[in-house]
Motif scaffolding. Sequence first.
Motif, PDB file in Angstrom:
ATOM      1  N   LEU A  25       0.819  -1.203   0.000  1.00 49.83           N
ATOM      2  CA  LEU A  25       0.000   0.000   0.000  1.00 49.83           C
ATOM      3  C   LEU A  25       0.860   1.263   0.000  1.00 49.83           C
ATOM      4  N   VAL A  26       0.461   2.229  -0.826  1.00 46.23           N
ATOM      5  CA  VAL A  26       1.038   3.575  -0.800  1.00 46.23           C
ATOM      6  C   VAL A  26      -0.129   4.538  -0.564  1.00 46.23           C
ATOM      7  N   PRO A  27      -0.610   4.633   0.674  1.00 46.02           N
ATOM      8  CA  PRO A  27      -1.786   5.457   0.950  1.00 46.02           C
ATOM      9  C   PRO A  27      -1.457   6.944   0.925  1.00 46.02           C
ATOM     10  N   SER A  28      -2.474   7.756   0.684  1.00 43.25           N
ATOM     11  CA  SER A  28      -2.305   9.221   0.624  1.00 43.25           C
ATOM     12  C   SER A  28      -2.423   9.789   2.036  1.00 43.25           C
ATOM     13  N   LEU A  29      -1.484   9.474   2.890  1.00 38.67           N
ATOM     14  CA  LEU A  29      -1.542   9.892   4.289  1.00 38.67           C
ATOM     15  C   LEU A  29      -1.557  11.402   4.434  1.00 38.67           C
ATOM     16  N   HIS A  30      -0.893  12.103   3.515  1.00 42.35           N
ATOM     17  CA  HIS A  30      -0.789  13.563   3.634  1.00 42.35           C
ATOM     18  C   HIS A  30      -2.120  14.262   3.402  1.00 42.35           C
ATOM     19  N   LEU A  31      -3.104  13.554   2.873  1.00 46.02           N
ATOM     20  CA  LEU A  31      -4.421  14.143   2.626  1.00 46.02           C
ATOM     21  C   LEU A  31      -5.414  13.824   3.749  1.00 46.02           C
ATOM     22  N   MET A  32      -5.003  13.061   4.739  1.00 38.35           N
ATOM     23  CA  MET A  32      -5.916  12.600   5.789  1.00 38.35           C
ATOM     24  C   MET A  32      -5.851  13.513   7.007  1.00 38.35           C
ATOM     25  N   ASP A  33      -6.981  13.642   7.681  1.00 42.96           N
ATOM     26  CA  ASP A  33      -7.035  14.443   8.904  1.00 42.96           C
ATOM     27  C   ASP A  33      -6.279  13.766  10.046  1.00 42.96           C
ATOM     28  N   ASP A  34      -6.334  12.453  10.112  1.00 37.44           N
ATOM     29  CA  ASP A  34      -5.668  11.714  11.194  1.00 37.44           C
ATOM     30  C   ASP A  34      -4.956  10.507  10.588  1.00 37.44           C
ATOM     31  N   PRO A  35      -3.814  10.747   9.951  1.00 34.27           N
ATOM     32  CA  PRO A  35      -3.144   9.641   9.240  1.00 34.27           C
ATOM     33  C   PRO A  35      -2.676   8.520  10.156  1.00 34.27           C
ATOM     34  N   GLN A  36      -2.302   8.849  11.396  1.00 36.59           N
ATOM     35  CA  GLN A  36      -1.836   7.783  12.285  1.00 36.59           C
ATOM     36  C   GLN A  36      -2.976   6.823  12.631  1.00 36.59           C
ATOM     37  N   SER A  37      -4.186   7.355  12.818  1.00 36.09           N
ATOM     38  CA  SER A  37      -5.328   6.476  13.082  1.00 36.09           C
ATOM     39  C   SER A  37      -5.596   5.566  11.894  1.00 36.09           C
ATOM     40  N   TYR A  38      -5.397   6.099  10.683  1.00 33.84           N
ATOM     41  CA  TYR A  38      -5.585   5.271   9.489  1.00 33.84           C
ATOM     42  C   TYR A  38      -4.573   4.125   9.485  1.00 33.84           C
ATOM     43  N   VAL A  39      -3.307   4.452   9.764  1.00 30.47           N
ATOM     44  CA  VAL A  39      -2.270   3.411   9.779  1.00 30.47           C
ATOM     45  C   VAL A  39      -2.575   2.385  10.865  1.00 30.47           C
TER      46      VAL A  39
END
Length: 379
Positions: free
Chosen positions: A152-166
């Motif tokens: 996966l190469v998720p768009s973490l920089h576009l997320m409000d809470d990227p750590q929660s996504y991870v």
Amino acid sequence: MTAAESEDSFLHSARPKWQWAADRLRQDIAEGSWAPGDQLPVERELANTLSVSINTIRRAVGQLVREQVVLRRQGAGTFVCPEPAPTAPGRRLVGVLVPSTTYYYPRVIDGLQRVLRGAGFGVVLVCSKYDLDVERDELRGMLDTGVQGLVLVPSLHLMDDPQSYVDGLRDLPVPYVLAERRPPSPEPDDPTTFVGADHAGGVCKAVRHLRDLGHQRIGFLGRVNTGTADQVADGFEKATALLEVDVDPRVRSRRLLWQPQEITAYARQCATAGVTAVFCHGDRDAAALVVAVRRLGLSVPGDLAVVAYDDEVAEVGDVPLTAVSPPKTEVGALAAQLLLHRVEGGPNVPSQQVLIQPRLVIRASCGARLAEPALTASA
């Protein structure tokens, strides 16, 4: 309204539009609207025909690609598969999610595919185009396809809470590896396996090279809101502090998108501030800076040395660019190897977190190598 139209309307409203659009396209292909090997109309034409959005068509076509009903040919379009090619029973699949297939990631994908296919795995490749909704749906679609693992190469920089996504990825039913992404604010025992370029290390190599060439006042022309923008910017701040290089705040600038007139103004500011070198995040912005500097009657690298980050098109142009070159193929290959290790080894395989240092490719835009020190005559 005919019975068929009424049924279509009901189906259209009862479930996601993209699934309805995928069914319509699949039916049209089955009925011979497009023969095997034929090219489908462009996305806009399909969207207009079915009265849906472009994004809906993209998701519908993406589903047909996964089903191997159609195939995408880079730079050519979408075609009906020459012969039906369903996945053979028992064949193992790995899903790969990337945000782009046209810049930076083609070499990452190549490294991934060579390792996975060499190990006998089929590859389900999807592209989110930096759209979080598409990313979520494509991830679900790959799981529905029955993949045994995910890169996966998720768009973490576009997320409000990227750590929660991870953190939430730990609930996935299959092993996964992040490529060119890492947890943004992990706890010490974060179990996420990832592999990526050491962007800060690459920046430090570039700044050290410029310092060794004698440059003491260095500017930074950067980007914001990209997958690696913050890592590159933080790397520049740490490198200039470590190497005691002067950075004038007037020429330390980041933008979402640099317009030509803004780059020209930046070049003038460099001349005014006595800056002799600039580190640019992105080959295209670096090339535009070279053009702007020369239009001001200055020379590169004589009056201003330029180093780029990415090395995608850095060697193209009148003045080939010195560039930090991230190890894209190696990142893809190692991500695939780590995933295969997790797939084969089961849940007790230890997590691995790997950063690979980029290379610094020396070209004409920085003045090449540091001159050898002059020899002094003995007394």
